[in-house]
Every structure is written in C-alpha cells, then in structure tokens.
Design an enzyme around this catalytic site. Structure first.
Site, PDB file in Angstrom:
ATOM      1  N   LYS A 170      32.743  38.248  49.255  1.00 18.80           N
ATOM      2  CA  LYS A 170      31.903  38.501  49.784  1.00 18.80           C
ATOM      3  C   LYS A 170      30.866  39.974  49.803  1.00 18.80           C
ATOM      4  O   LYS A 170      30.783  40.049  48.641  1.00 18.80           O
ATOM      5  CB  LYS A 170      31.434  37.871  52.131  1.00 18.80           C
ATOM      6  CG  LYS A 170      31.437  36.684  51.737  1.00 18.80           C
ATOM      7  CD  LYS A 170      31.134  35.874  53.060  1.00 18.80           C
ATOM      8  CE  LYS A 170      31.527  34.651  52.668  1.00 18.80           C
ATOM      9  NZ  LYS A 170      32.050  33.829  53.442  1.00 18.80           N
ATOM     10  N   ASP A 196      42.908  36.194  55.408  1.00 17.77           N
ATOM     11  CA  ASP A 196      41.385  36.093  54.565  1.00 17.77           C
ATOM     12  C   ASP A 196      40.473  37.025  55.308  1.00 17.77           C
ATOM     13  O   ASP A 196      39.545  36.728  56.235  1.00 17.77           O
ATOM     14  CB  ASP A 196      41.082  33.979  54.988  1.00 17.77           C
ATOM     15  CG  ASP A 196      40.247  34.180  54.113  1.00 17.77           C
ATOM     16  OD1 ASP A 196      39.202  34.606  53.533  1.00 17.77           O
ATOM     17  OD2 ASP A 196      39.247  32.343  53.487  1.00 17.77           O
ATOM     18  N   TYR A 245      37.565  28.484  58.264  1.00 15.73           N
ATOM     19  CA  TYR A 245      37.036  27.944  56.593  1.00 15.73           C
ATOM     20  C   TYR A 245      37.720  28.885  55.332  1.00 15.73           C
ATOM     21  O   TYR A 245      37.820  29.935  55.875  1.00 15.73           O
ATOM     22  CB  TYR A 245      35.365  27.981  56.174  1.00 15.73           C
ATOM     23  CG  TYR A 245      35.564  27.897  55.072  1.00 15.73           C
ATOM     24  CD1 TYR A 245      35.311  26.855  54.974  1.00 15.73           C
ATOM     25  CD2 TYR A 245      34.877  28.694  54.306  1.00 15.73           C
ATOM     26  CE1 TYR A 245      34.968  26.050  53.823  1.00 15.73           C
ATOM     27  CE2 TYR A 245      33.985  27.969  53.454  1.00 15.73           C
ATOM     28  CZ  TYR A 245      33.967  26.940  52.788  1.00 15.73           C
ATOM     29  OH  TYR A 245      33.444  26.613  51.307  1.00 15.73           O
TER      30      TYR A 245
END
Ligand code: PLP
Length: 425
Positions: free
Chosen positions: A264, A236, A141
């Site tokens: 995050k 990522d 994702y």
C-alpha cells in the site's frame, strides 16, 4: 447514469464486473461508482459527481490523489524506460528508505503486491524454522494465498479449514486460526503444537475487520511467546506501515517483527510491496540463499519512483501531526453527531485509520466486529454517498484520512454524517 452503463459492460467481460471483490458493493447493495479522476481528497465519478474520498485506494494514498511530487516522479521514470529486468539504483534508494525507517528490517525484497509479500514471507519463515504451521487471527487479512484463506477449525487450537473453494484441506490444515487480542489462546496453541509453529502472522493494528487496535501489551506478549517457542513473529504492516507512525505499528507499539510485510503506502499508489526482516533470515532468500522467490516486474521503476516520492514526503513529521488532528476532529464529530441522532456506534481509531461500527459494545476481535448492524451500515453508506462522501463499501473496512483532507472536508463530512445518521434512524 454512466456508472450503471459502465457496470453493465464490465459485468459482460469481468467476473462481477470488477477486478477485486469489495469494489462491487456486495455488502451495501447498488451499483459501484466508476471513477474518472482523483485530486487531493476528492474523487470524481464518470457522471462528474465529486466525493470526499475516505477509501484512498484502500490505504496507499496517505498523501491524497495525484500528489504532484509522485506524479512527477512517475512521469520522469516512465520517460527513462518502464522496466528493464535488470537492477536500478532507485530500488536501492527505496530499500534504504525502508531499512532506515523500520529498524527490525535489515534486508528487504521488493515485490508487486501485499499478497505476494505475505506468501513469500511465509515460505521464508517455514524454511528458516524448518517448521510448517502458521498461526493467524480471525478477521485479519493477509492477502489471498491459499494458506491464508482459512477459517478457524471446529474449536480453537485445531487446524483450519478452507474459507474458499479451491483451497485444499492440505493448505488450510497448516494454518491455525485464533481470536485477535486473545493471548491465552495464542499460548494454548504454542503448548499444544510444540515445536511445530513456524510463525505467527498478524496485523499489528487490525484493519481488515474494520479498525481493531491491539490491546495493552498484546503485541509485546505475542513477541515474547514467539521467541520463547522459537517461532517467528511476522508483522503484516501492509496497511499500518508508514500510516500509524513514520515507522509503522512497530514504532508505535515498541515491538519488532522477525519479518515485516509492507504494501500500500510503500508503493505510493503503484503496484509495489515488500517483505524484509532480520538479516540472517532474509539472507536465505534467493539468490543469496536457497528460498526461491522472483518477479519479472519486482522493483519496477515507475513503482519505486512513486514509493520513494511518498516516503520522502512522509519524512516531514508534521504530516503525521496534521493527520492525527484531522482524524481526531473527524472521530469527535462523528461521535457527537451519532449521539445527537440517538444512533449507537462504536468508533475505533488509530492514527488515520477509523471505523464506525453500528453496535454498542467495544470491538476487540472478529466476533465483536460482527455485531455491527450491516443493514444499517448499508443505509448509512448510501446516505453518505448521496451527500458526496465516498466511504469503503463494507462495514468491515477502515476509512482512511489523508494529508489532503482539509478542515473544510472534515467539517462537511461530519455534517453529512449527522444528516445520514438521522436519515437512517
Ligand atoms: C491489503 C492487505 C494485504 C494484501 O495486499 P494486496 O496488495 O491487496 O495483495 C495484505 N495484508 C494486509 C494487512 C492488507 O491490508
């Protein structure tokens, strides 16, 4: 229950009652718990029920909820003004901490979400290479920008098809989707789309199909294939950054991204993300270069304060040892309880990311991840919830251990898991 009432009211004014789909318990059934507060490893819902939390806001809370230094830093920043739309010294401090920890990042741009970091890095990769096609892996994702909401086309190596209504064939058709951990498929795509591939985008440890680690040498082979074909490797690290080691997956696996995305943890629980990489690539970003990207709240003072406090706390390397030993204990306990209960599971764990798959074989890609028994996970999730353990409400997510999880939390979790395995049979 107050959560039931809260959910009903929320559904009247927000699609599905939530602001991000996985919060809605679609994968496990039932009504989502509405949270009232968090402290350390524990969250409390609006009915006053406490849970040991392994969601950790889906990754940011490596230090636990309401970590005092972070709360103080946010309070202090807020008193000085919540946003200026002008540069602040704190942005430079956070950028310097990032550049210091991740050697492949020479320059970094702060943004507000992982999605934004991803789409900006992709635009930049296309501008730098003058090419258009992006390769991603099934099950990874990378946020919800159009070109990333793509399924594999009919047959490997073909261009992708939209995985959501509203994504045009045009946007999806510039993405190729390949199986994770399959270097042969990657090399095949480079051969059949020679000189057209701008970048490979990858989660260096996949966390969004559940935890799926890279196979031996996979990331290094990938980096070599990219450089051989003049394509960029975009790592990522929104989930893995500052989690799987102080320098993220790049440090752990000895690989370097041309571009890196962070999110995050880097925002310490506030909306902040970043993308960065090699200086000559990043210098193409406006205003030093022509690639446009901007943000009214980018580098927001409250968010940068939280990020700085987090990265400073994480400079104590013993935190990672503590996280590792708590996570090992949890993994071992879960395996023991599952075995004793006669429940077949495959547990994947890297550092403090862990997923229990209700399947027998190894899980190395999306196809094997999908062999997990979803109904069984749903029953397990609710059995754990009833026993005061809050897991991600989906079989394809990581549980996150935080530095706030005590030995007692881990023991109680293992005990609850044993009862839950036996309860679901
Ligand atoms: C969470 C995540 C994103 C998206 O970040 P948001 O802040 O939710 O937009 C992108 N990539 C990876 C690997 C993620 O885990």
């Amino acid at each position: 229950m107050n959560s039931d009432k809260a959910f009903e009211q929320a559904c009247g004014v927000m699609p599905g009652g939530v602001n991000s789909p996985v919060r809605a318990y679609m994968a496990v059934g039932g009504v989502p718990r509405f949270m009232a507060q968090g402290r350390g490893s524990v969250v409390t819902d609006v009915d006053g029920v406490e849970y040991i939390d392994y969601v950790g806001s889906w990754g940011p809370l490596i230090l636990g909820h309401a970590y005092p230094d972070i709360v103080n830093a946010i309070e202090k920043a807020a008193r000085l003004g919540t946003t200026f739309g002008a540069p602040t010294e704190a942005e430079t401090r956070l950028a310097a901490l990032i550049v210091d920890r991740i050697p492949s990042v020479g320059l970094v741009r702060l943004v507000s979400s992982g999605t934004e970091a991803v789409m900006s890095a992709i635009r930049l990769a296309r501008a730098f290479t003058g090419r258009s096609i992006i390769i991603k892996c099934a099950g990874c994702y990378h946020g919800h920008s159009d070109g990333m909401l793509v399924d594999a086309g009919s047959g490997a190596l073909t261009l992708g098809t939209p995985s959501s209504p509203g994504v045009t064939d045009g946007a999806a058709g510039e993405t190729i989707v390949l199986p994770y951990n399959d270097i042969a498929a990657m090399r095949g795509a480079f051969e059949s789309h020679r000189d057209a591939i701008a970048a490979v985008v990858i989660e260096p440890v996949a966390g969004n199909m559940g935890c799926v680690p890279p196979g031996d040498g996979y990331l290094l082979d990938l980096a070599e294939a990219c450089s051989k074909h003049g394509s960029l490797l975009i790592l990522d690290e929104v989930m893995t950054g500052f989690r799987v080691s102080p320098g993220g997956a790049q440090e752990r696996y000895g690989v370097s991204g041309d571009l890196t995305r962070l999110g995050k943890i880097v925002g310490g629980g506030m909306p902040l993300a970043a993308y960065g990489g090699r200086r000559e690539i990043m210098e193409m970003v406006a205003p030093s270069g022509p690639v446009y990207q901007a943000g009214t709240l980018s580098g927001n003072p409250l968010a940068t304060a939280a990020g700085i406090a987090t990265l400073e706390a994480l400079s104590d390397a013993t935190i990672y040892d503590k996280l590792e030993s708590a996570s090992v204990k949890l993994e071992e306990g879960l395996i023991r309880e599952a075995t004793d209960s006669g429940v077949s599971v495959t547990i994947n764990r890297i550092a403090s990311m862990l997923t229990v798959f209700f399947t027998t074989g190894p899980v190395t890609d999306l196809a094997s991840a999908q062999s997990t028994d979803r109904a069984r996970f749903g029953r397990f999730f609710h059995a754990m919830l009833d026993r005061g353990v809050y897991l991600p409400p989906s079989p394809f997510e990581c549980w996150f251990v935080s530095a706030a999880h005590s030995a007692d939390d881990i023991e109680r979790t293992i005990l609850a898991a044993g009862e839950s395995f036996r309860a679901i049979g």
